[in-house]
Motif scaffolding. Structure first.
Motif, PDB file in Angstrom:
ATOM      1  N   HIS A  21       0.809  -1.218   0.000  1.00 25.25           N
ATOM      2  CA  HIS A  21       0.000   0.000   0.000  1.00 25.25           C
ATOM      3  C   HIS A  21       0.838   1.262   0.000  1.00 25.25           C
ATOM      4  O   HIS A  21       0.309   2.365   0.134  1.00 25.25           O
ATOM      5  CB  HIS A  21      -0.997  -0.008   1.168  1.00 25.25           C
ATOM      6  CG  HIS A  21      -0.359  -0.060   2.531  1.00 25.25           C
ATOM      7  ND1 HIS A  21       0.025   1.064   3.212  1.00 25.25           N
ATOM      8  CD2 HIS A  21      -0.040  -1.117   3.324  1.00 25.25           C
ATOM      9  CE1 HIS A  21       0.544   0.706   4.375  1.00 25.25           C
ATOM     10  NE2 HIS A  21       0.529  -0.592   4.467  1.00 25.25           N
ATOM     11  N   LYS A  43      -6.673   1.117   2.443  1.00 27.52           N
ATOM     12  CA  LYS A  43      -7.183   0.778   1.113  1.00 27.52           C
ATOM     13  C   LYS A  43      -7.891   1.907   0.354  1.00 27.52           C
ATOM     14  O   LYS A  43      -7.643   2.072  -0.840  1.00 27.52           O
ATOM     15  CB  LYS A  43      -8.116  -0.426   1.260  1.00 27.52           C
ATOM     16  CG  LYS A  43      -8.538  -1.035  -0.053  1.00 27.52           C
ATOM     17  CD  LYS A  43      -9.322  -2.299   0.238  1.00 27.52           C
ATOM     18  CE  LYS A  43      -9.920  -2.893  -1.019  1.00 27.52           C
ATOM     19  NZ  LYS A  43     -10.686  -4.110  -0.730  1.00 27.52           N
ATOM     20  N   ASN A  46      -6.392   4.551  -2.561  1.00 25.37           N
ATOM     21  CA  ASN A  46      -4.945   4.337  -2.545  1.00 25.37           C
ATOM     22  C   ASN A  46      -4.509   3.683  -3.858  1.00 25.37           C
ATOM     23  O   ASN A  46      -4.751   2.509  -4.086  1.00 25.37           O
ATOM     24  CB  ASN A  46      -4.583   3.447  -1.341  1.00 25.37           C
ATOM     25  CG  ASN A  46      -3.088   3.323  -1.166  1.00 25.37           C
ATOM     26  OD1 ASN A  46      -2.318   3.642  -2.065  1.00 25.37           O
ATOM     27  ND2 ASN A  46      -2.690   2.855  -0.001  1.00 25.37           N
ATOM     28  N   TYR A  49      -2.308   0.611  -3.625  1.00 26.01           N
ATOM     29  CA  TYR A  49      -2.824  -0.599  -2.995  1.00 26.01           C
ATOM     30  C   TYR A  49      -2.826  -1.781  -3.949  1.00 26.01           C
ATOM     31  O   TYR A  49      -3.306  -1.696  -5.063  1.00 26.01           O
ATOM     32  CB  TYR A  49      -4.253  -0.365  -2.478  1.00 26.01           C
ATOM     33  CG  TYR A  49      -4.882  -1.616  -1.916  1.00 26.01           C
ATOM     34  CD1 TYR A  49      -4.578  -2.050  -0.637  1.00 26.01           C
ATOM     35  CD2 TYR A  49      -5.757  -2.371  -2.689  1.00 26.01           C
ATOM     36  CE1 TYR A  49      -5.131  -3.208  -0.128  1.00 26.01           C
ATOM     37  CE2 TYR A  49      -6.318  -3.544  -2.190  1.00 26.01           C
ATOM     38  CZ  TYR A  49      -5.998  -3.948  -0.906  1.00 26.01           C
ATOM     39  OH  TYR A  49      -6.544  -5.095  -0.418  1.00 26.01           O
TER      40      TYR A  49
END
Ligand SMILES: [Zn+2]
Length: 57
Positions: A21, A43, A46, A49
């Motif tokens: 991430h 999450k 992002n 991610y």
């Protein structure tokens, strides 16, 4: 029973989500293990991610 530690909150967890991430994780070719709560924190929105699988004890 084997447990993993969440890389973010350091809680011991029996289900861990293997993710990247941060751009750092790509640069270092590493994965981190997160609990459910931390996953939901990192999450959203992002672009770094990436989901790499689920680990279960
Ligand atoms: Zn956590």
């Amino acid at each position: 029973m084997a447990k993993k530690k969440c890389d973010q909150c350091k809680d011991e967890i029996t289900t861990a989500f293997r993710v990247r991430h941060l751009s750092l994780h790509y640069a270092q070719k590493e994965w981190v293990f997160l609990c459910d709560d931390c996953l939901n924190e990192v999450k959203p929105n992002n672009s770094s991610y990436k989901y790499g699988g689920t680990w279960k004890a």
